[in-house]
Write a protein that holds these residues in place. Structure first.
Motif, PDB file in Angstrom:
ATOM      1  N   PHE A   1       0.834  -1.201   0.000  1.00  0.00           N
ATOM      2  CA  PHE A   1       0.000   0.000   0.000  1.00  0.00           C
ATOM      3  C   PHE A   1       0.870   1.253   0.000  1.00  0.00           C
ATOM      4  O   PHE A   1       0.627   2.203  -0.761  1.00  0.00           O
ATOM      5  N   ILE A   2       1.910   1.274   0.834  1.00  0.00           N
ATOM      6  CA  ILE A   2       2.794   2.436   0.931  1.00  0.00           C
ATOM      7  C   ILE A   2       3.512   2.665  -0.395  1.00  0.00           C
ATOM      8  O   ILE A   2       3.612   3.803  -0.882  1.00  0.00           O
ATOM      9  N   LEU A   3       4.019   1.590  -1.001  1.00  0.00           N
ATOM     10  CA  LEU A   3       4.741   1.716  -2.269  1.00  0.00           C
ATOM     11  C   LEU A   3       3.830   2.219  -3.386  1.00  0.00           C
ATOM     12  O   LEU A   3       4.252   2.998  -4.249  1.00  0.00           O
ATOM     13  N   GLU A   4       2.584   1.800  -3.379  1.00  0.00           N
ATOM     14  CA  GLU A   4       1.655   2.230  -4.418  1.00  0.00           C
ATOM     15  C   GLU A   4       1.287   3.708  -4.293  1.00  0.00           C
ATOM     16  O   GLU A   4       0.972   4.356  -5.293  1.00  0.00           O
ATOM     17  N   GLN A   5       1.351   4.238  -3.054  1.00  0.00           N
ATOM     18  CA  GLN A   5       1.046   5.666  -2.869  1.00  0.00           C
ATOM     19  C   GLN A   5       2.194   6.555  -3.339  1.00  0.00           C
ATOM     20  O   GLN A   5       1.974   7.645  -3.834  1.00  0.00           O
ATOM     21  N   GLY A   6       3.427   6.048  -3.185  1.00  0.00           N
ATOM     22  CA  GLY A   6       4.588   6.829  -3.575  1.00  0.00           C
ATOM     23  C   GLY A   6       4.924   7.901  -2.540  1.00  0.00           C
ATOM     24  O   GLY A   6       4.147   8.194  -1.631  1.00  0.00           O
ATOM     25  N   ALA A   7       6.098   8.483  -2.683  1.00  0.00           N
ATOM     26  CA  ALA A   7       6.568   9.515  -1.748  1.00  0.00           C
ATOM     27  C   ALA A   7       5.926  10.857  -2.073  1.00  0.00           C
ATOM     28  O   ALA A   7       5.778  11.225  -3.233  1.00  0.00           O
ATOM     29  N   SER A   8       5.508  11.582  -1.042  1.00  0.00           N
ATOM     30  CA  SER A   8       4.894  12.896  -1.244  1.00  0.00           C
ATOM     31  C   SER A   8       4.997  13.709   0.044  1.00  0.00           C
ATOM     32  O   SER A   8       4.951  13.164   1.148  1.00  0.00           O
TER      33      SER A   8
ATOM     34  N   ASN B   1       2.807  16.050   0.610  1.00  0.00           N
ATOM     35  CA  ASN B   1       1.429  16.452   0.885  1.00  0.00           C
ATOM     36  C   ASN B   1       0.755  15.471   1.849  1.00  0.00           C
ATOM     37  O   ASN B   1       1.059  14.282   1.871  1.00  0.00           O
ATOM     38  N   LEU B   2      -0.159  15.990   2.644  1.00  0.00           N
ATOM     39  CA  LEU B   2      -0.953  15.154   3.536  1.00  0.00           C
ATOM     40  C   LEU B   2      -2.223  14.726   2.815  1.00  0.00           C
ATOM     41  O   LEU B   2      -2.962  15.572   2.284  1.00  0.00           O
ATOM     42  N   ASN B   3      -2.474  13.437   2.772  1.00  0.00           N
ATOM     43  CA  ASN B   3      -3.653  12.915   2.097  1.00  0.00           C
ATOM     44  C   ASN B   3      -4.535  12.149   3.079  1.00  0.00           C
ATOM     45  O   ASN B   3      -4.045  11.359   3.878  1.00  0.00           O
ATOM     46  N   CYS B   4      -5.827  12.397   2.998  1.00  0.00           N
ATOM     47  CA  CYS B   4      -6.791  11.642   3.800  1.00  0.00           C
ATOM     48  C   CYS B   4      -7.360  10.546   2.904  1.00  0.00           C
ATOM     49  O   CYS B   4      -8.054  10.839   1.923  1.00  0.00           O
ATOM     50  N   MET B   5      -7.038   9.294   3.225  1.00  0.00           N
ATOM     51  CA  MET B   5      -7.410   8.188   2.346  1.00  0.00           C
ATOM     52  C   MET B   5      -8.366   7.225   3.044  1.00  0.00           C
ATOM     53  O   MET B   5      -8.348   7.085   4.257  1.00  0.00           O
ATOM     54  N   GLU B   6      -9.191   6.562   2.233  1.00  0.00           N
ATOM     55  CA  GLU B   6     -10.098   5.556   2.751  1.00  0.00           C
ATOM     56  C   GLU B   6      -9.324   4.272   3.087  1.00  0.00           C
ATOM     57  O   GLU B   6      -8.264   4.002   2.521  1.00  0.00           O
ATOM     58  N   TRP B   7      -9.896   3.471   4.004  1.00  0.00           N
ATOM     59  CA  TRP B   7      -9.277   2.204   4.383  1.00  0.00           C
ATOM     60  C   TRP B   7      -9.477   1.118   3.322  1.00  0.00           C
ATOM     61  O   TRP B   7      -8.758   0.124   3.292  1.00  0.00           O
ATOM     62  N   ASP B   8     -10.466   1.311   2.459  1.00  0.00           N
ATOM     63  CA  ASP B   8     -10.887   0.240   1.555  1.00  0.00           C
ATOM     64  C   ASP B   8      -9.738  -0.352   0.742  1.00  0.00           C
ATOM     65  O   ASP B   8      -9.613  -1.571   0.608  1.00  0.00           O
ATOM     66  N   LYS B   9      -8.897   0.525   0.159  1.00  0.00           N
ATOM     67  CA  LYS B   9      -7.829   0.038  -0.706  1.00  0.00           C
ATOM     68  C   LYS B   9      -6.843  -0.826   0.060  1.00  0.00           C
ATOM     69  O   LYS B   9      -6.404  -1.876  -0.425  1.00  0.00           O
ATOM     70  N   LEU B  10      -6.490  -0.407   1.280  1.00  0.00           N
ATOM     71  CA  LEU B  10      -5.537  -1.163   2.095  1.00  0.00           C
ATOM     72  C   LEU B  10      -6.081  -2.551   2.411  1.00  0.00           C
ATOM     73  O   LEU B  10      -5.387  -3.565   2.252  1.00  0.00           O
ATOM     74  N   TRP B  11      -7.341  -2.620   2.835  1.00  0.00           N
ATOM     75  CA  TRP B  11      -7.919  -3.919   3.187  1.00  0.00           C
ATOM     76  C   TRP B  11      -8.166  -4.782   1.955  1.00  0.00           C
ATOM     77  O   TRP B  11      -8.125  -6.010   2.034  1.00  0.00           O
ATOM     78  N   ASN B  12      -8.398  -4.153   0.819  1.00  0.00           N
ATOM     79  CA  ASN B  12      -8.568  -4.914  -0.412  1.00  0.00           C
ATOM     80  C   ASN B  12      -7.258  -5.571  -0.832  1.00  0.00           C
ATOM     81  O   ASN B  12      -7.242  -6.722  -1.286  1.00  0.00           O
ATOM     82  N   ILE B  13      -6.150  -4.851  -0.671  1.00  0.00           N
ATOM     83  CA  ILE B  13      -4.829  -5.431  -0.939  1.00  0.00           C
ATOM     84  C   ILE B  13      -4.591  -6.608  -0.007  1.00  0.00           C
ATOM     85  O   ILE B  13      -4.108  -7.669  -0.413  1.00  0.00           O
ATOM     86  N   ASN B  14      -4.961  -6.424   1.257  1.00  0.00           N
ATOM     87  CA  ASN B  14      -4.777  -7.482   2.256  1.00  0.00           C
ATOM     88  C   ASN B  14      -5.573  -8.730   1.891  1.00  0.00           C
ATOM     89  O   ASN B  14      -5.086  -9.865   2.003  1.00  0.00           O
ATOM     90  N   LYS B  15      -6.811  -8.529   1.422  1.00  0.00           N
ATOM     91  CA  LYS B  15      -7.655  -9.662   1.034  1.00  0.00           C
ATOM     92  C   LYS B  15      -7.006 -10.486  -0.078  1.00  0.00           C
ATOM     93  O   LYS B  15      -7.040 -11.718  -0.058  1.00  0.00           O
ATOM     94  N   LYS B  16      -6.411  -9.802  -1.049  1.00  0.00           N
ATOM     95  CA  LYS B  16      -5.779 -10.503  -2.170  1.00  0.00           C
ATOM     96  C   LYS B  16      -4.595 -11.355  -1.711  1.00  0.00           C
ATOM     97  O   LYS B  16      -4.251 -12.344  -2.350  1.00  0.00           O
TER      98      LYS B  16
END
Length: 273
Positions: free
Chosen positions: A29-36, A38-53
């Motif tokens: 998840f961290i690698l897919e976001q990349g370095a920045s 800026n502060l980003n407010c992100m949903e949990w869905d993507k992280l848990w979806n990666i975990n499910k896979k």
């Protein structure tokens, strides 16, 4: 509201790992976001979806039946003497191993499934069909011929029959999980978590005003006897329920195994009971 920094409801690394997140999923998840900067407010869905896979292909499959309202199904021609058969824990992943499945004349099913059978029976009566054909997972078809209900409309008992040996397995609309009526079943507490706050972002408001008091739900259940071998941190899939992580393993009959529900990227807060 929470028990510490590692509470499974808390958005700390310790908390989400205790809730079932794999470190490899967090890294991806961290690698897919990349370095920045800026502060980003992100949903949990993507992280848990990666975990499910990551966990889905390798998780062992087990069975749990909610205790409240569970219904006894008696198969008139079922095995008089219980017998055990070894079944893969995950049919697509041999390394998950095998589990012992006991087949008995009397089995437990959930109230919601019993109601589905009753609804199908009501329709079939209009069509002059005397029984409802169902599929018992990892067993085969069965025909439910008799349904008993209480004054509130809840199903209290079912009676049915297995097809003759050698019969062709039919695809049915009702596929059920079930457990044998044996003393060795594992006591379970299934824990579902909701969000700690009722808003996505706290901006110039009192934290106390947005606390969600209904952020945890515990459900008493029965599990297959193989679950007594679970260790703390083991991840599994309960058939037709979802993914769970063992937080408290089995020690004695009076103390249930505690399983935390793992979000799959489609989480909704638990309903009030």
């Amino acid at each position: 509201m929470v028990d510490g920094w590692d509470d499974a409801r808390f958005p700390t690394v310790q908390g989400i790992v205790r809730r079932g997140l794999k470190i490899s999923a967090l890294k991806q998840f961290i690698l897919e976001q990349g370095a920045s900067k800026n502060l980003n407010c992100m949903e949990w869905d993507k992280l848990w979806n990666i975990n499910k896979k990551i966990i889905d292909p390798i998780s062992p499959r087990h069975t749990a039946i909610v205790k409240e309202g569970c219904v006894l199904l008696t198969l008139s021609n079922g095995p008089e003497t219980p017998y055990v058969r070894k079944i893969p824990k995950n049919k697509r992943y041999d390394d998950a191993g095998v589990k012992d499945t006991t087949f008995t004349k009397k089995i437990w099913i959930e109230q919601t499934d019993a109601q589905a059978i009753a609804d199908a029976k009501a329709i079939s009566l209009n069509e002059e069909i005397k029984s409802v054909v169902i599929t018992l997972m990892d067993w085969g078809n069965a025909s439910v011929e008799e349904i008993k209900k209480d004054s509130d409309g809840n199903v209290t008992e079912l009676k049915g029959v297995l097809p003759p040996k050698g019969s062709v397995h039919k695809t049915t609309k009702i596929n059920l999980t079930w457990l044998p009526v044996i003393d060795q079943l594992a006591p379970l507490t299934l824990v579902e978590f909701g969000y700690l706050i009722t808003v996505k972002k706290i901006v110039e408001i009192d934290f106390i005003d947005v606390l969600n008091p209904d952020n945890k739900k515990e459900i008493a259940a029965l599990g297959d006897a193989n679950m007594k071998q679970l260790k703390r941190g083991d991840i599994l899939q309960l058939e037709r329920k979802g993914y769970y992580i063992c937080d408290v393993p089995y020690t004695e009959p009076s103390k249930p195994i505690v399983l935390y529900a793992i979000p799959d990227g489609r989480q909704t807060a638990p309903k009030k009971t």
